[in-house]
Design an enzyme around this catalytic site. Structure first.
Site, PDB file in Angstrom:
ATOM      1  N   CYS A 115       0.820  -1.213   0.000  1.00 12.44           N
ATOM      2  CA  CYS A 115       0.000   0.000   0.000  1.00 12.44           C
ATOM      3  C   CYS A 115       0.859   1.270   0.000  1.00 12.44           C
ATOM      4  O   CYS A 115       1.450   1.601  -1.019  1.00 12.44           O
ATOM      5  CB  CYS A 115      -0.996  -0.039   1.151  1.00 12.44           C
ATOM      6  SG  CYS A 115      -2.397   1.081   0.902  1.00 12.44           S
ATOM      7  N   HIS A 223      -3.687  -5.299   0.415  1.00 12.58           N
ATOM      8  CA  HIS A 223      -3.203  -5.669   1.750  1.00 12.58           C
ATOM      9  C   HIS A 223      -3.166  -7.188   1.905  1.00 12.58           C
ATOM     10  O   HIS A 223      -4.095  -7.789   2.457  1.00 12.58           O
ATOM     11  CB  HIS A 223      -4.094  -5.039   2.829  1.00 12.58           C
ATOM     12  CG  HIS A 223      -3.900  -3.576   2.985  1.00 12.58           C
ATOM     13  ND1 HIS A 223      -3.027  -3.039   3.905  1.00 12.58           N
ATOM     14  CD2 HIS A 223      -4.440  -2.533   2.300  1.00 12.58           C
ATOM     15  CE1 HIS A 223      -3.045  -1.713   3.801  1.00 12.58           C
ATOM     16  NE2 HIS A 223      -3.890  -1.385   2.835  1.00 12.58           N
ATOM     17  N   GLU A 225      -1.403  -8.827   3.922  1.00  7.26           N
ATOM     18  CA  GLU A 225      -1.198  -9.201   5.326  1.00  7.26           C
ATOM     19  C   GLU A 225      -2.517  -9.490   6.037  1.00  7.26           C
ATOM     20  O   GLU A 225      -2.533 -10.124   7.096  1.00  7.26           O
ATOM     21  CB  GLU A 225      -0.440  -8.088   6.068  1.00  7.26           C
ATOM     22  CG  GLU A 225      -1.268  -6.902   6.520  1.00  7.26           C
ATOM     23  CD  GLU A 225      -1.687  -5.946   5.405  1.00  7.26           C
ATOM     24  OE1 GLU A 225      -2.485  -5.025   5.672  1.00  7.26           O
ATOM     25  OE2 GLU A 225      -1.207  -6.110   4.256  1.00  7.26           O
TER      26      GLU A 225
END
Length: 251
Positions: A115, A223, A225
């Site tokens: 990001c 994202h 994660e």
């Protein structure tokens, strides 16, 4: 591999005020992406800007993970006027991450950028950004619904098409994958030393790979994660980063 043998990955912090006090912070999900997703030891790097002796810090790192953030890069770093600024800003993070990133790439230290980190990667190599993608004709509004529950904000909302024969396609085994979308800035002119690895349906670049040296360096606008353990393509990208870090640490 014992805990002490795990390679060390640096995560530059955001400079944030919580109440009346300044803090250096990194979101838990990024720390766990490094520890549990990549299988490496996370080390938080305070946003101290030019206080750092960059080369000495890089001597100690086996990898660099650049996180997302609510803040945006200052437009001065990519040649746009102050009138195009989009708050919030974090000049201390800018001054920390950009030199670290350039130094890591020069050494071949593995880099994974998410990001805001994805945008930092492009800017550090000479590329530019759209400050507000939603104002670009033909582009989607890539921002999250800020009043929605976090599970809704991070839910998959659009596909990305992976470059045929590219590294993302090889690592994930996918030609296309669904991703979340929580950003209003993104790549405008891609840096010369980056190759496109993933593109949104509106043409917005969402995944890149560094081609200017032998080291592993990748960035994603989404994202991965977020609950990576529930999403095999996300987990595969983090594992590939961890493998690159382990290989670097043994040199």
């Amino acid at each position: 591999m014992t805990r002490s043998a795990k390679p060390l990955v640096g995560l530059p912090c955001d400079a944030r005020e919580l109440g009346p006090h300044p803090f250096h912070v990194v979101g838990d999900k990024y720390i766990r992406a490094v520890s549990h997703g990549a299988g490496c030891q996370p080390m938080l790097i305070p946003a101290l800007g030019d206080w750092w002796e960059v080369e000495g810090l890089l001597d100690r790192l086996d990898g660099l993970f650049l996180t997302g953030s609510p803040s945006n890069l200052h437009t001065a770093h990519y040649g746009l006027p102050d009138a195009m600024l989009t708050p919030p800003l974090d000049p201390a993070r800018d001054a920390t991450t950009l030199p670290l990133l350039k130094g890591a790439l020069a050494r071949g230290i593995p880099v994974f950028a998410v990001c805001r980190g994805f945008q930092e990667l492009n800017v550090a190599l000479g590329g530019t950004l759209h400050p507000r993608i939603q104002e670009v004709p033909g582009r989607m509004d890539h921002r999250e619904p800020k009043e929605a529950p976090v599970e809704v904000q991070y839910a998959p909302v659009h596909p990305v098409i992976l470059t045929q024969g590219g590294e993302f396609a090889r690592i994930t085994g996918q030609a296309e994958m669904m991703v979340n979308s929580l950003h209003q800035q993104g790549i405008d002119r891609i840096a010369d030393d980056l190759a496109i690895e993933a593109v949104a349906p509106d043409g917005q670049i969402e995944g890149v790979r560094y081609t200017g040296g032998p080291g592993f360096a990748m960035g994603v606008q989404w994202h991965p994660e977020w609950r990576f353990w529930e999403n095999p393509p996300y987990a595969a990208l983090l594992t590939a980063f961890g493998d690159a870090v382990r290989a670097y640490s043994t040199r």
